[in-house]
Design an enzyme around this catalytic site. Sequence first.
Site, PDB file in Angstrom:
ATOM      1  N   HIS A  24     -15.343-112.459 -57.396  1.00 45.17           N
ATOM      2  CA  HIS A  24     -15.668-111.133 -56.866  1.00 45.17           C
ATOM      3  C   HIS A  24     -15.284-110.988 -55.396  1.00 45.17           C
ATOM      4  CE1 HIS A  24     -19.009-110.816 -60.074  1.00 45.17           C
ATOM      5  NE2 HIS A  24     -18.233-109.794 -60.308  1.00 45.17           N
ATOM      6  N   HIS A  79     -19.372-105.152 -71.933  1.00 42.67           N
ATOM      7  CA  HIS A  79     -19.362-104.962 -70.475  1.00 42.67           C
ATOM      8  C   HIS A  79     -17.943-104.593 -70.052  1.00 42.67           C
ATOM      9  CE1 HIS A  79     -20.219-105.336 -66.335  1.00 42.67           C
ATOM     10  NE2 HIS A  79     -20.096-106.632 -66.172  1.00 42.67           N
ATOM     11  N   GLU A  81     -16.677-104.447 -66.801  1.00 41.53           N
ATOM     12  CA  GLU A  81     -16.091-105.009 -65.576  1.00 41.53           C
ATOM     13  C   GLU A  81     -14.756-105.674 -65.946  1.00 41.53           C
ATOM     14  OE1 GLU A  81     -18.761-107.334 -63.162  1.00 41.53           O
ATOM     15  OE2 GLU A  81     -17.375-107.291 -61.460  1.00 41.53           O
ATOM     16  N   ASP A  83     -13.190-108.323 -65.567  1.00 39.64           N
ATOM     17  CA  ASP A  83     -13.070-109.701 -66.080  1.00 39.64           C
ATOM     18  C   ASP A  83     -13.347-109.764 -67.584  1.00 39.64           C
ATOM     19  OD1 ASP A  83     -15.661-109.046 -65.167  1.00 39.64           O
ATOM     20  OD2 ASP A  83     -16.264-111.147 -64.968  1.00 39.64           O
ATOM     21  N   HIS A 146     -24.895-106.617 -66.059  1.00 41.96           N
ATOM     22  CA  HIS A 146     -24.789-106.632 -64.626  1.00 41.96           C
ATOM     23  C   HIS A 146     -24.359-105.276 -64.054  1.00 41.96           C
ATOM     24  CE1 HIS A 146     -21.358-107.788 -61.644  1.00 41.96           C
ATOM     25  NE2 HIS A 146     -22.430-107.701 -60.926  1.00 41.96           N
ATOM     26  N   ASP A 165     -22.812-110.707 -69.259  1.00 42.93           N
ATOM     27  CA  ASP A 165     -22.890-111.559 -68.063  1.00 42.93           C
ATOM     28  C   ASP A 165     -24.158-112.417 -68.009  1.00 42.93           C
ATOM     29  OD1 ASP A 165     -20.536-111.064 -66.679  1.00 42.93           O
ATOM     30  OD2 ASP A 165     -21.343-109.351 -65.597  1.00 42.93           O
ATOM     31  N   TYR A 193     -25.351-118.638 -60.172  1.00 41.52           N
ATOM     32  CA  TYR A 193     -24.899-117.404 -60.821  1.00 41.52           C
ATOM     33  C   TYR A 193     -26.016-116.351 -60.753  1.00 41.52           C
ATOM     34  CZ  TYR A 193     -22.874-114.684 -64.728  1.00 41.52           C
ATOM     35  OH  TYR A 193     -22.343-113.713 -65.527  1.00 41.52           O
ATOM     36  N   HIS A 226     -19.526-115.820 -69.642  1.00 46.37           N
ATOM     37  CA  HIS A 226     -19.038-116.863 -68.728  1.00 46.37           C
ATOM     38  C   HIS A 226     -19.756-118.177 -69.059  1.00 46.37           C
ATOM     39  CE1 HIS A 226     -17.059-114.054 -65.957  1.00 46.37           C
ATOM     40  NE2 HIS A 226     -18.152-113.323 -65.945  1.00 46.37           N
TER      41      HIS A 226
HETATM   42 FE1  FEO Z   1     -20.060-108.227 -64.502  1.00 44.27          FE
HETATM   43 FE2  FEO Z   1     -18.423-111.097 -65.612  1.00 44.27          FE
HETATM   44  O1  FEO Z   1     -18.622-109.320 -65.058  1.00 44.27           O
END
Ligand code: FEO
Length: 407
Positions: A24, A79, A81, A83, A146, A165, A193, A226
Amino acid sequence: MPVTEIKKDIYWVGVVDWNIHDFHGYSKSPQGTTYNAYLVIDDKITLFDSVPAKFQMDLYHQIRSIIPLEKIDYIVCNHIEPDHSGAMPFLMEKIQPEKVFCSKMGHRMLLDHFHQPDWPYHVVSGGEEISLGKRTLSFLETRMLHWPDSMFTYLKEDQILFTSDAFGEHLATSERFDDEVEQGVLMHEATKYYANILNLYSPLVKKLLAKVEEMQLPIRMLAPDHGVVWRSNPARIIESYGRWCNQQGNGKALVIYDTMWESTRTMAKAVCEGLHDVGVEYKLIDLQVTHRSDAITDILESSGFVLGSPTLNNGMLPRMADFLMYMRGLKPANMVAASFGSYGWSGEAVKMMNEIIKELDVVLCHPGVKVQYVPGHEQLGQCVELGRTVGRAVQALMAGEKVESAA
Ligand code: FEO
């Protein structure tokens, strides 16, 4: 990285990013990360989440090793985002799925990111169920975990919760499961994290855990976007989230400082002496050698912190300002704090650090110690006393007693 069958006909098809060490742009991730995508083979073949655009061909080959992409029927976007959605334009072209499942906010974000109003969106709400044939998907709203779009998907028959996330770590590894990696590293990365990404949303994590408990959802595996899949001990990470979201400290204190001509460092060591005097375990953190994301990780499990900075240009040193700006956003709570620092002629740094402490749900338990130029023996004694005061306040906090504010 070969695909992994995490349960019969359910595959991890994600990508391991060994090289990303600055996630990020604000958080150091020295262990790299993974972008987890999952493929479920059923009457309706379903892909859960994707990977950053630059890894789209890696994802392609992962899926292609199991089935041709055009056989996929559904994509679930837990999600948006980048990634986890960056490969979507590529996937949509290759797959042309029957449906793309997302939350209401997810729909809006997919439009805002990719500007494709004609994709076959199917907006789902919490509790809604979709049959894949032998299996059933059930969606849970997890707004702000997130991003506003975030949701979990529960695969009922297999008792797997795809958690986006949440419950993740930035940990690149050849292994896929919680029981295959070194436990100290795993929990450190999970703590880091949470501290850097989710701490701000602790009240929502608390609500979510209560909701999951109320639903009595049997959970055999947690499959985040992740890090590792929690197959052996999902309870361990759920219990840790329960502790973190309640901001339950461990009775330790941190002395976090930056220094210009060693005076504030000398004061920091004296503060540590005071903490030691009253029997409080401490850690001394020099922001010149410690990244903000590591310092905030230590904050998550501590019960008190003392900030030290000399005054520079009527303010504090830039590294302390950076750290406090970052910490203010992540909202640590249920702690005690104080500050100290040296100065030459104006001496605003302690007041400024105290102001930021007062903005948090943290008790400022001492007005602070300021020393002009270089601390002498008597002034170091004041720093030792500051450490003792913070130490006693930590002990009172741990005993559930009220801590008096010095504000
Ligand atoms: Fe909120 Fe792994 O992205």
